[in-house]
Design a protein around this motif. Sequence first.
Motif, PDB file in Angstrom:
ATOM      1  N   LYS A  42       0.832  -1.203   0.000  1.00  0.00           N
ATOM      2  CA  LYS A  42       0.000   0.000   0.000  1.00  0.00           C
ATOM      3  C   LYS A  42       0.867   1.254   0.000  1.00  0.00           C
ATOM      4  CE  LYS A  42      -4.009  -2.030   2.293  1.00  0.00           C
ATOM      5  NZ  LYS A  42      -5.001  -1.865   3.390  1.00  0.00           N
ATOM      6  N   GLU A  43       0.238   2.365  -0.327  1.00  0.00           N
ATOM      7  CA  GLU A  43       0.949   3.636  -0.303  1.00  0.00           C
ATOM      8  C   GLU A  43       1.083   4.142   1.130  1.00  0.00           C
ATOM      9  OE1 GLU A  43      -0.279   5.380  -4.710  1.00  0.00           O
ATOM     10  OE2 GLU A  43      -0.920   6.422  -2.897  1.00  0.00           O
ATOM     11  N   ARG A  44       2.071   4.988   1.338  1.00  0.00           N
ATOM     12  CA  ARG A  44       2.246   5.605   2.637  1.00  0.00           C
ATOM     13  C   ARG A  44       1.068   6.544   2.905  1.00  0.00           C
ATOM     14  NH1 ARG A  44       8.197   7.718   4.069  1.00  0.00           N
ATOM     15  NH2 ARG A  44       8.528   5.667   3.124  1.00  0.00           N
ATOM     16  N   GLU A  45       0.569   6.515   4.135  1.00  0.00           N
ATOM     17  CA  GLU A  45      -0.600   7.311   4.473  1.00  0.00           C
ATOM     18  C   GLU A  45      -0.400   8.069   5.772  1.00  0.00           C
ATOM     19  OE1 GLU A  45      -3.919   4.669   4.946  1.00  0.00           O
ATOM     20  OE2 GLU A  45      -3.150   3.802   6.794  1.00  0.00           O
ATOM     21  N   PHE A  46      -1.140   9.153   5.887  1.00  0.00           N
ATOM     22  CA  PHE A  46      -1.099   9.987   7.083  1.00  0.00           C
ATOM     23  C   PHE A  46      -1.739   9.272   8.257  1.00  0.00           C
ATOM     24  CE2 PHE A  46      -1.288  13.643   9.696  1.00  0.00           C
ATOM     25  CZ  PHE A  46      -2.567  13.730  10.235  1.00  0.00           C
ATOM     26  N   VAL A  47      -1.142   9.453   9.441  1.00  0.00           N
ATOM     27  CA  VAL A  47      -1.698   8.892  10.673  1.00  0.00           C
ATOM     28  C   VAL A  47      -2.086  10.012  11.643  1.00  0.00           C
ATOM     29  CG1 VAL A  47      -1.270   7.455  12.697  1.00  0.00           C
ATOM     30  CG2 VAL A  47      -0.391   6.761  10.451  1.00  0.00           C
ATOM     31  N   ALA A  48      -1.115  10.862  11.991  1.00  0.00           N
ATOM     32  CA  ALA A  48      -1.370  11.914  12.972  1.00  0.00           C
ATOM     33  C   ALA A  48      -0.309  12.998  12.831  1.00  0.00           C
ATOM     34  CB  ALA A  48      -1.349  11.342  14.391  1.00  0.00           C
ATOM     35  N   ALA A  49      -0.660  14.203  13.291  1.00  0.00           N
ATOM     36  CA  ALA A  49       0.289  15.311  13.264  1.00  0.00           C
ATOM     37  C   ALA A  49       0.042  16.225  14.445  1.00  0.00           C
ATOM     38  CB  ALA A  49       0.157  16.094  11.962  1.00  0.00           C
ATOM     39  N   ILE A  50       1.087  16.937  14.854  1.00  0.00           N
ATOM     40  CA  ILE A  50       0.986  17.852  15.980  1.00  0.00           C
ATOM     41  C   ILE A  50       1.709  19.141  15.630  1.00  0.00           C
ATOM     42  CG2 ILE A  50       3.043  16.892  17.119  1.00  0.00           C
ATOM     43  CD1 ILE A  50       1.485  17.351  19.810  1.00  0.00           C
ATOM     44  N   SER A  51       1.118  20.247  16.034  1.00  0.00           N
ATOM     45  CA  SER A  51       1.665  21.551  15.692  1.00  0.00           C
ATOM     46  C   SER A  51       2.977  21.831  16.412  1.00  0.00           C
ATOM     47  CB  SER A  51       0.646  22.638  16.059  1.00  0.00           C
ATOM     48  OG  SER A  51       0.384  22.630  17.450  1.00  0.00           O
ATOM     49  N   ARG A  52       3.656  22.833  15.890  1.00  0.00           N
ATOM     50  CA  ARG A  52       4.945  23.223  16.492  1.00  0.00           C
ATOM     51  C   ARG A  52       4.742  23.776  17.888  1.00  0.00           C
ATOM     52  NH1 ARG A  52       8.432  27.685  16.472  1.00  0.00           N
ATOM     53  NH2 ARG A  52       6.870  29.016  15.511  1.00  0.00           N
ATOM     54  N   ILE A  53       3.711  24.583  18.045  1.00  0.00           N
ATOM     55  CA  ILE A  53       3.360  25.100  19.367  1.00  0.00           C
ATOM     56  C   ILE A  53       1.860  24.965  19.579  1.00  0.00           C
ATOM     57  CG2 ILE A  53       5.269  26.748  19.434  1.00  0.00           C
ATOM     58  CD1 ILE A  53       3.287  28.927  18.687  1.00  0.00           C
ATOM     59  N   GLY A  54       1.455  24.957  20.778  1.00  0.00           N
ATOM     60  CA  GLY A  54       0.030  24.954  21.106  1.00  0.00           C
ATOM     61  C   GLY A  54      -0.596  23.598  21.235  1.00  0.00           C
TER      62      GLY A  54
END
Length: 125
Positions: A42-54
């Motif tokens: 399968k293709e690589r997929e997004f799981v989760a992300a977090i902002s630089r601040i906040g």
Amino acid sequence: VQLQASGGGLVQSGESLRISCAASGRSANRYQLGWFRQAPGKEREFVAAISRIGGFTEYADPVKGRFTISRDNAKNTVYLQMNSLKPEDTAVYYCAARSAIGSAVDSDIESYGTWGQGTLVTVSS
């Protein structure tokens, strides 16, 4: 910045696992950080992300309510706590970084310029 993921392994369905990604070279707080995964065939997929601040976060629908992303800027580390794991979560998990301003969060794989090596998570049924 260089990224090094760790903590993968073999778990049974329903169990939990926490994977980590340590940043080196430049301070991780310069970057928005994310986790992606790639299952066999399968293709690589997004799981989760977090902002630089906040502490703003974004999750892919299949992991909402089960996975939690967090970061410790003092340790230059981002974590992915994975609960209630399912066999379909089996994949190589990659951490990634992108330059960002403030509270921006992005799930677009093309916007991430720095990638770590992956760590394999296998969930048995």
